[in-house]
Motif scaffolding. Sequence first.
Motif, mmCIF file in Angstrom:
data_model
loop_
_atom_site.group_PDB
_atom_site.id
_atom_site.type_symbol
_atom_site.label_atom_id
_atom_site.label_comp_id
_atom_site.label_asym_id
_atom_site.label_seq_id
_atom_site.Cartn_x
_atom_site.Cartn_y
_atom_site.Cartn_z
ATOM 1 N N VAL A 118 -9.597 1.121 -16.305
ATOM 2 C CA VAL A 118 -9.319 2.460 -16.819
ATOM 3 C C VAL A 118 -9.562 2.512 -18.318
ATOM 4 C CG1 VAL A 118 -7.551 4.240 -17.099
ATOM 5 C CG2 VAL A 118 -7.596 2.831 -15.026
ATOM 6 N N LEU A 119 -10.319 3.495 -18.771
ATOM 7 C CA LEU A 119 -10.470 3.762 -20.204
ATOM 8 C C LEU A 119 -9.477 4.850 -20.566
ATOM 9 C CD1 LEU A 119 -13.190 2.299 -19.482
ATOM 10 C CD2 LEU A 119 -14.215 3.586 -21.336
ATOM 11 N N ASP A 120 -8.333 4.441 -21.092
ATOM 12 C CA ASP A 120 -7.198 5.323 -21.328
ATOM 13 C C ASP A 120 -7.213 5.818 -22.777
ATOM 14 O OD1 ASP A 120 -4.780 6.583 -21.621
ATOM 15 O OD2 ASP A 120 -3.584 4.988 -20.703
ATOM 16 N N ARG A 121 -7.688 7.037 -22.962
ATOM 17 C CA ARG A 121 -7.759 7.613 -24.308
ATOM 18 C C ARG A 121 -6.457 8.299 -24.730
ATOM 19 N NH1 ARG A 121 -13.780 10.424 -24.684
ATOM 20 N NH2 ARG A 121 -14.984 8.567 -24.118
ATOM 21 N N LYS A 122 -5.525 8.423 -23.802
ATOM 22 C CA LYS A 122 -4.292 9.165 -24.082
ATOM 23 C C LYS A 122 -3.134 8.273 -24.526
ATOM 24 C CE LYS A 122 -5.383 12.838 -20.749
ATOM 25 N NZ LYS A 122 -4.933 13.569 -19.538
ATOM 26 N N THR A 123 -3.224 6.979 -24.223
ATOM 27 C CA THR A 123 -2.084 6.092 -24.473
ATOM 28 C C THR A 123 -2.490 4.966 -25.416
ATOM 29 O OG1 THR A 123 -1.445 6.512 -22.167
ATOM 30 C CG2 THR A 123 -0.217 4.807 -23.369
ATOM 31 N N PRO A 124 -2.372 5.162 -26.717
ATOM 32 C CA PRO A 124 -2.707 4.069 -27.642
ATOM 33 C C PRO A 124 -1.661 2.963 -27.577
ATOM 34 C CG PRO A 124 -1.782 5.920 -28.844
ATOM 35 C CD PRO A 124 -1.931 6.380 -27.425
ATOM 36 N N LEU A 125 -2.117 1.740 -27.761
ATOM 37 C CA LEU A 125 -1.202 0.612 -27.897
ATOM 38 C C LEU A 125 -0.923 0.423 -29.383
ATOM 39 C CD1 LEU A 125 -2.730 -1.822 -25.241
ATOM 40 C CD2 LEU A 125 -0.854 -0.203 -24.986
ATOM 41 N N THR A 126 0.299 0.162 -29.723
ATOM 42 C CA THR A 126 0.734 0.298 -31.115
ATOM 43 C C THR A 126 0.286 -0.833 -32.032
ATOM 44 O OG1 THR A 126 2.833 -0.785 -30.547
ATOM 45 C CG2 THR A 126 2.760 1.623 -30.431
ATOM 46 N N GLY A 127 -0.098 -1.979 -31.486
ATOM 47 C CA GLY A 127 -0.376 -3.121 -32.343
ATOM 48 C C GLY A 127 -1.666 -3.033 -33.133
ATOM 49 N N HIS A 128 -2.700 -2.438 -32.534
ATOM 50 C CA HIS A 128 -4.024 -2.410 -33.160
ATOM 51 C C HIS A 128 -4.849 -1.365 -32.433
ATOM 52 C CE1 HIS A 128 -8.104 -3.810 -34.273
ATOM 53 N NE2 HIS A 128 -7.527 -4.391 -35.312
ATOM 54 N N ALA A 129 -5.882 -0.868 -33.101
ATOM 55 C CA ALA A 129 -6.733 0.159 -32.484
ATOM 56 C C ALA A 129 -7.488 -0.354 -31.271
ATOM 57 C CB ALA A 129 -7.724 0.692 -33.520
ATOM 58 N N ASN A 130 -7.724 -1.663 -31.195
ATOM 59 C CA ASN A 130 -8.455 -2.242 -30.067
ATOM 60 C C ASN A 130 -7.470 -2.929 -29.122
ATOM 61 O OD1 ASN A 130 -10.953 -1.453 -31.112
ATOM 62 N ND2 ASN A 130 -11.169 -3.339 -32.296
ATOM 63 N N GLY A 131 -6.813 -2.148 -28.274
ATOM 64 C CA GLY A 131 -5.808 -2.694 -27.376
ATOM 65 C C GLY A 131 -6.277 -2.736 -25.937
ATOM 66 N N MET A 132 -5.811 -3.742 -25.204
ATOM 67 C CA MET A 132 -6.148 -3.903 -23.779
ATOM 68 C C MET A 132 -4.914 -4.342 -23.021
ATOM 69 S SD MET A 132 -9.504 -6.271 -24.374
ATOM 70 C CE MET A 132 -8.801 -6.929 -25.890
ATOM 71 N N ALA A 133 -4.779 -3.886 -21.785
ATOM 72 C CA ALA A 133 -3.714 -4.355 -20.901
ATOM 73 C C ALA A 133 -4.345 -4.845 -19.609
ATOM 74 C CB ALA A 133 -2.711 -3.244 -20.621
ATOM 75 N N PHE A 134 -3.850 -5.963 -19.102
ATOM 76 C CA PHE A 134 -4.323 -6.533 -17.845
ATOM 77 C C PHE A 134 -3.138 -6.671 -16.889
ATOM 78 C CE2 PHE A 134 -7.540 -7.658 -20.860
ATOM 79 C CZ PHE A 134 -8.732 -7.629 -20.143
ATOM 80 N N TYR A 135 -3.414 -6.473 -15.610
ATOM 81 C CA TYR A 135 -2.368 -6.431 -14.603
ATOM 82 C C TYR A 135 -2.760 -7.294 -13.403
ATOM 83 C CZ TYR A 135 -1.832 -2.052 -17.230
ATOM 84 O OH TYR A 135 -1.737 -1.112 -18.234
ATOM 85 N N ALA A 136 -1.755 -7.935 -12.805
ATOM 86 C CA ALA A 136 -1.951 -8.683 -11.556
ATOM 87 C C ALA A 136 -0.957 -8.169 -10.525
ATOM 88 C CB ALA A 136 -1.743 -10.173 -11.800
ATOM 89 N N TYR A 137 -1.451 -7.823 -9.340
ATOM 90 C CA TYR A 137 -0.638 -7.249 -8.280
ATOM 91 C C TYR A 137 -0.694 -8.132 -7.031
ATOM 92 C CZ TYR A 137 -1.438 -3.014 -11.120
ATOM 93 O OH TYR A 137 -1.530 -2.112 -12.142
ATOM 94 N N ASP A 138 0.346 -8.029 -6.207
ATOM 95 C CA ASP A 138 0.275 -8.703 -4.908
ATOM 96 C C ASP A 138 -0.365 -7.763 -3.890
ATOM 97 O OD1 ASP A 138 2.203 -6.876 -4.103
ATOM 98 O OD2 ASP A 138 3.832 -8.346 -3.999
ATOM 99 N N ALA A 139 -0.438 -8.208 -2.649
ATOM 100 C CA ALA A 139 -1.141 -7.435 -1.620
ATOM 101 C C ALA A 139 -0.472 -6.094 -1.351
ATOM 102 C CB ALA A 139 -1.236 -8.249 -0.342
ATOM 103 N N GLY A 140 0.825 -5.998 -1.624
ATOM 104 C CA GLY A 140 1.532 -4.751 -1.405
ATOM 105 C C GLY A 140 1.510 -3.812 -2.590
ATOM 106 N N GLY A 141 0.821 -4.181 -3.662
ATOM 107 C CA GLY A 141 0.733 -3.333 -4.841
ATOM 108 C C GLY A 141 1.830 -3.557 -5.853
ATOM 109 N N ARG A 142 2.672 -4.573 -5.655
ATOM 110 C CA ARG A 142 3.744 -4.873 -6.599
ATOM 111 C C ARG A 142 3.174 -5.553 -7.839
ATOM 112 N NH1 ARG A 142 8.414 -9.223 -5.140
ATOM 113 N NH2 ARG A 142 6.535 -10.088 -4.175
#
Length: 467
Positions: A118-142
């Motif tokens: 997702v290229l999220d232009r609405k939610t800036p991350l506060t630490g720096h202008a170049n922010g990224m978030a990564f996620y790991a989910y199980d088979a049930g979406g948790r």
Amino acid sequence: MFLSVFDLFKIGIGPSSSHTMGPMTAARRFLDEVAGDDWPRPAGAKVARIGASLHGSLAYTGIGHGSDRAVILGLAGQTPQTVDPDQADGIVGRITADRVISPPGHPSYNFDPATDLVLDRKTPLTGHANGMAFYAYDAGGRLLLKRIYYSIGGGFVVSEEELQRMKAKGSVTTEGKKVPYPFKNAVEMLKMAAKSGLSVAEMKRVNEETQMSREELDAGLDAIWSAMKGCIDRGLSQDGIMPGGLKVRRRARQLHDKLQEQWQQNRPNPLLANDWLSIYAMAVNEENAAGGRVVTAPTNGAAGTLPAVLRYWLHFHPEADQPSIRDFLLTAAAVGGIIKTNASISGAEVGCQGEVGSASAMAAAGLCAVMGGTPMQVENAAEIALEHHLGMTCDPVGGLVQVPCIERNALGAVKAVTAASLAIKGDGVHFVPLDSAIETMRQTGLDMNEKYKETSLGGLAVNVVEC
């Protein structure tokens, strides 16, 4: 304080160190964290799906800078240093079609770039202008694991926790490495040079050799120049339209052929040196824009300025030799380290003054040094070059590292040579200290409107279209 020459000069692929190399590195780092034991796993839980979101400048110019592509490559297990640019599109295409990543040493994970990136232009991350978030989910979406990283310029990537620690210490330099000449600003550099009787390059070499042997250092420096030279040569051999949709045509080869013809005919050309400088720089940045292999100097967007000045040194100065190339790079790295420690080399943070401006200052210092400049003259050369880039915005048209970036590198190279020439003709005494110019750049970057800091929301990025 210590930043190695190899922290500043990284070999990787274009078009952007902070928007391409950084996200690829962050994605690969997240894979390592997923496979590690440093996070609490619920009993029996297994990672089945990976997701990622890009924020701030990465979201605004991510497509044009290839950030989405870089994340996919990183999640496939690729690194900026080893990925084959000719194979990259095939890797991305297979993952897009299969909606699965299978990085080496991992099981396969579900990953559909259309929904999981997702290229999220609405939610800036506060630490720096170049922010990224990564996620790991199980088979049930948790959600099992979330990590935030920041690409802080020049290919450097830090976690949210690392960034907070560095901000608390007031520095983004490498910690834990004690060196004989730990200068963190130009004043300290000049004091240590005067006391030791060493040049800037000699002090930098002594510092580096506390971390590696002289042979390893020289081999690494030679590899950096080899990669830079190879990029110039590739850029001078290519024709055609650069990718991205602007339909900007490569010009370096055609201009090079014309200049070679004039050279062979011995036609008078008072702008000869400037012409060669411009062509060398454009060759590198056209190659960068096409996603080729370049060297951060100190960033991909500014990758052409320093190699162009170094190639100019070899082209026009008969005294140029291999040791002088190493001294050039060591001097440039010393100045680049000071700039990064006290301001920024990130266009998303301070605009292009931090990219091409820093590159020009580094190149001016390196050239002044190999021309016989004293440490005071070297500091003067860097200051002149940086001062006359202050306030420069980062406003890439279409979010691509093409307009005005390619020509901007050429002019940065011309300014660097001019600055070195002015400094070498003086005695090193001058009005504006380099540290003051660096602090001015930092303050200007803080005051600069966000639309002029690698978001393509202002400047040429909007007015070229309107014209």
